[in-house]
Each structure stands twice: as structure tokens, then as C-alpha cells.
Design an enzyme around this catalytic site. Structure first.
Site, PDB file in Angstrom:
ATOM      1  N   ASP A 104       0.740  -0.926   0.115  1.00 45.26           N
ATOM      2  CA  ASP A 104      -0.361  -0.448   0.011  1.00 45.26           C
ATOM      3  C   ASP A 104       0.896   1.336  -0.031  1.00 45.26           C
ATOM      4  O   ASP A 104      -0.094   2.805   0.197  1.00 45.26           O
ATOM      5  CB  ASP A 104      -0.979   0.197   1.229  1.00 45.26           C
ATOM      6  N   GLU A 186      10.517  -4.082  12.897  1.00 44.64           N
ATOM      7  CA  GLU A 186      12.246  -3.443  12.307  1.00 44.64           C
ATOM      8  C   GLU A 186      13.445  -3.074  12.558  1.00 44.64           C
ATOM      9  O   GLU A 186      14.352  -3.699  12.650  1.00 44.64           O
ATOM     10  CB  GLU A 186      11.741  -1.877  11.638  1.00 44.64           C
TER      11      GLU A 186
HETATM   12  C1  UGA Z   1       2.991  -0.710   9.863  1.00 38.40           C
HETATM   13  C2  UGA Z   1       4.371  -0.810   8.797  1.00 38.40           C
HETATM   14  O1  UGA Z   1       4.503   0.183   7.808  1.00 38.40           O
HETATM   15  C3  UGA Z   1       4.259  -1.986   8.626  1.00 38.40           C
HETATM   16  O2  UGA Z   1       5.932  -2.202   7.546  1.00 38.40           O
HETATM   17  C4  UGA Z   1       4.383  -2.810   9.326  1.00 38.40           C
HETATM   18  O3  UGA Z   1       4.840  -4.209   9.306  1.00 38.40           O
HETATM   19  C5  UGA Z   1       3.265  -3.070  10.288  1.00 38.40           C
HETATM   20  O4  UGA Z   1       2.826  -1.788  10.470  1.00 38.40           O
HETATM   21  C6  UGA Z   1       3.734  -3.489  11.885  1.00 38.40           C
HETATM   22  O5  UGA Z   1       3.906  -3.013  12.691  1.00 38.40           O
HETATM   23  O6  UGA Z   1       2.247  -4.498  11.416  1.00 38.40           O
HETATM   24  P1  UGA Z   1       0.522  -0.122   8.129  1.00 38.40           P
HETATM   25  O7  UGA Z   1       0.563   0.215   7.278  1.00 38.40           O
HETATM   26  O8  UGA Z   1       0.367  -0.061   9.716  1.00 38.40           O
HETATM   27  O9  UGA Z   1       2.104  -1.048   8.717  1.00 38.40           O
HETATM   28  O10 UGA Z   1       0.356  -2.368   8.191  1.00 38.40           O
HETATM   29  P2  UGA Z   1      -0.210  -2.483   6.877  1.00 38.40           P
HETATM   30  O11 UGA Z   1      -0.444  -1.776   5.510  1.00 38.40           O
HETATM   31  O12 UGA Z   1      -1.967  -3.069   6.902  1.00 38.40           O
HETATM   32  O13 UGA Z   1       0.498  -3.917   6.430  1.00 38.40           O
HETATM   33  C7  UGA Z   1       2.101  -4.197   6.204  1.00 38.40           C
HETATM   34  C8  UGA Z   1       2.055  -5.150   5.248  1.00 38.40           C
HETATM   35  O14 UGA Z   1       1.983  -6.610   5.275  1.00 38.40           O
HETATM   36  C9  UGA Z   1       1.031  -5.498   4.038  1.00 38.40           C
HETATM   37  O15 UGA Z   1       1.619  -4.900   2.692  1.00 38.40           O
HETATM   38  C10 UGA Z   1       0.007  -5.409   4.352  1.00 38.40           C
HETATM   39  O16 UGA Z   1      -0.866  -5.951   2.913  1.00 38.40           O
HETATM   40  C11 UGA Z   1       1.137  -6.886   4.809  1.00 38.40           C
HETATM   41  N1  UGA Z   1      -0.867  -7.729   5.853  1.00 38.40           N
HETATM   42  C12 UGA Z   1      -1.239  -6.924   6.560  1.00 38.40           C
HETATM   43  C13 UGA Z   1      -0.010  -9.570   5.469  1.00 38.40           C
HETATM   44  O17 UGA Z   1       0.316  -9.801   5.148  1.00 38.40           O
HETATM   45  N2  UGA Z   1      -0.690  -9.537   6.218  1.00 38.40           N
HETATM   46  C14 UGA Z   1      -2.273  -8.802   7.371  1.00 38.40           C
HETATM   47  O18 UGA Z   1      -2.872  -9.983   8.245  1.00 38.40           O
HETATM   48  C15 UGA Z   1      -1.893  -7.447   7.220  1.00 38.40           C
HETATM   49 MN    MN Z   2       0.848   0.010   5.017  1.00 38.59          MN
END
Ligand code: UGA
Ligand code: MN
Length: 241
Positions: A104, A186
Site C-alpha cells: 500500500d 524493524e
Molecule cells: C506498518 C509498517 O509500515 C509495516 O511495515 C509493519 O509491518 C506494520 O506497521 C506492523 O508493524 O504491523 P501498516 O500500514 O500499519 O504498516 O500495516 P499494513 O500496511 O496493513 O501491513 C503491512 C504489510 O503487511 C502490507 O504489505 C500488508 O499487505 C501486509 N499484511 C497486512 C499481511 O501480509 N497480513 C496481514 O494480516 C496484514
Molecule cells: Mn501500510
């Protein structure tokens, strides 16, 4: 050097739109290998079909989040699948640069030029994140001396996943791993590489430019799960007709 662009992704209604936008950005990047790591029991057929459209080299793998973490209050998103991608790289790549590019986020093409010559770990600002709207290393005389981030939380490296790139050879550190610990993925990953502050290579014109944004797509709850809502009732009527 080749860039291994690791994208964790998971099924939800925004997924095809996110991956299309990202894939069409990556089409402009030379010498890239896209590792799409599916948070799913097996590789999602819709994603597999979509990935072929871009004509860029890719590997599609799957590794679902273990159930025990899915039940947590704050789930560690994208860890199982990023770990699988790290293992893939350790097995299949000898050289190059790894970057964790969430599905995203928004990427300026200049970012790829900047990270390509990463020797150990490079870092740069991330826009549209946290309460300060930017997270960035702080430099003094060209060296990283600290971090500007709205959630320091005793982290040694308070940075976002999008704010650093790692040389593949540095990733071969025997202890390299990403923890299932929301908010600390991270920091603990970078610590597991044995990274020292002096090793960090600042990019993006001494961290004065924003070349990646932590954009977020607003989520909409599927109407079918709003049981009893007007829309749900009319859908049911339609289906029964
Ligand atoms: C923030 C950070 O930018 C992420 O890199 C980090 O993994 C996340 O917090 C965390 O610490 O959990 P955020 O925008 O809040 O990210 O989270 P998402 O964009 O919803 O998810 C991060 C990535 O993991 C995305 O590429 C998403 O597609 C993936 N994801 C999310 C999964 O593979 N599984 C899930 O259940 C949710
Ligand atoms: Mn995100």
C-alpha cells in the site's frame, strides 16, 4: 546490483488495486526481482494471474500468519510472509539489495537508484507516517546520529519498514530474523543483523528528500458482514428472488 523487492500481501477487497498500482511502478525499474509473499495458506490464484501481467521477474510464495498471532490484540502484520521471503533470498541470491515494499505504500522511482548501491544498510525518510508525518534518521556531518520518529519506544532503530534497504550479503548474518512483535519488527530485524549506527548509509540527499510515503487505503467493511443492515437485507431479497 539487483533489487529484491519484498512485498507482503494478504487477501482483502483492496488487494488487486494495491498490487496493480505497485506493479505498474515496478515496471519502470531496471534489474528488479519482485518477491510477492502471500499471507495465505497457498498462493492466491487471483494474485498469481495479476503478477503475470506486468512482465517483470517475480517469485510468488506463500506463508500464512500463525493462528496464535492472528488472535493477538495488535497483530504483527506481514511477518510470516516476510520471513519466508528472507529465506528465499538466503537460498537463491548471492548479491543484491533487499527492500521491504508494502503493497500500500507509494514509491518515487528515484528511491530505486538511491538504494541500489547499499553496502550494508541504507536509510532515508518516510513520509506520511505517525504523528510527526515524517520519520527520518538525523544526520550530523553526514553521519546518522539519531532518529526523528513519533514513536521511539526504546527502540535502538526507530524506523519504519519502508525506511531502509539491506545488502543481501549483510542479510546472510546467521542470526538474521524478524520477530512476531508488532511495532518492533524493524528494530529487532536490524539488531539481528548486528547493525551499528556507524554502518548506516544515509540516502535521499542526506535524508532531506522524501522518496517513499506510508500511504494507507481506507478500508471498507464488506456489506455482507453487517448482518441485519438494510443493504444486507436487500441483498438477501435479491438472492432469494
Ligand atoms: C506498518 C509498517 O509500515 C509495516 O511495515 C509493519 O509491518 C506494520 O506497521 C506492523 O508493524 O504491523 P501498516 O500500514 O500499519 O504498516 O500495516 P499494513 O500496511 O496493513 O501491513 C503491512 C504489510 O503487511 C502490507 O504489505 C500488508 O499487505 C501486509 N499484511 C497486512 C499481511 O501480509 N497480513 C496481514 O494480516 C496484514
Ligand atoms: Mn501500510
Amino acid at each position: 546490483p539487483k533489487i529484491y523487492f519484498v512485498t507482503p500481501t494478504y487477501p482483502r477487497r483492496e488487494q488487486a488495486a494495491e498490487l496493480t498500482r505497485l506493479g505498474q511502478t515496478l515496471m519502470h525499474v531496471p534489474d528488479i526481482h519482485w518477491i510477492v509473499a502471500d499471507d495465505n495458506q497457498s498462493c492466491n490464484a487471483m494474485v498469481a494471474k495479476l503478477l503475470k501481467k506486468f512482465g517483470i521477474p517475480f517469485t510468488h510464495i506463500s506463508s500464512p500468519m500463525p493462528e496464535v498471532y492472528r488472535k493477538a490484540n495488535i497483530v504483527p502484520r506481514g511477518v510470516a510472509n516476510r520471513r519466508a521471503a528472507i529465506n528465499w533470498i538466503r537460498k537463491n541470491a548471492q548479491h543484491g539489495v533487499i527492500y521491504f515494499g508494502d503493497d500500500d505504500n507509494t514509491f518515487d522511482l528515484k528511491l530505486f537508484e538511491e538504494i541500489r548501491d547499499t553496502k550494508k544498510v541504507s536509510m532515508f525518510p518516510v513520509g506520511l507516517i505517525g504523528d510527526y508525518a515524517v520519520s527520518s534518521p538525523i544526520l550530523k556531518e553526514g553521519k546518522v546520529i539519531g532518529f526523528f520518529d513519533s514513536w521511539p519506544s526504546k527502540r535502538k532503530f526507530p524506523v519504519d519498514m519502508a525506511g531502509f534497504a539491506v545488502n543481501v550479503e549483510f542479510l546472510l548474518h546467521p542470526n538474521a530474523t524478524m520477530p512476531y512483535k508488532a511495532g518492533y519488527e524493524e528494530d529487532q530485524f536490524l539488531r539481528s543483523l548486528g547493525l551499528a549506527l556507524e554502518d548506516i548509509e544515509p540516502k535521499a540527499d542526506s535524508c532531506t528528500q522524501i522518496l517513499v510515503w506510508h500511504t494507507q487505503t481506507s478500508k471498507k467493511v464488506s456489506p455482507t458482514i453487517r448482518i441485519g443492515s438494510e443493504l444486507d437485507t436487500s441483498l438477501k431479497d435479491l438472492l432469494e428472488e
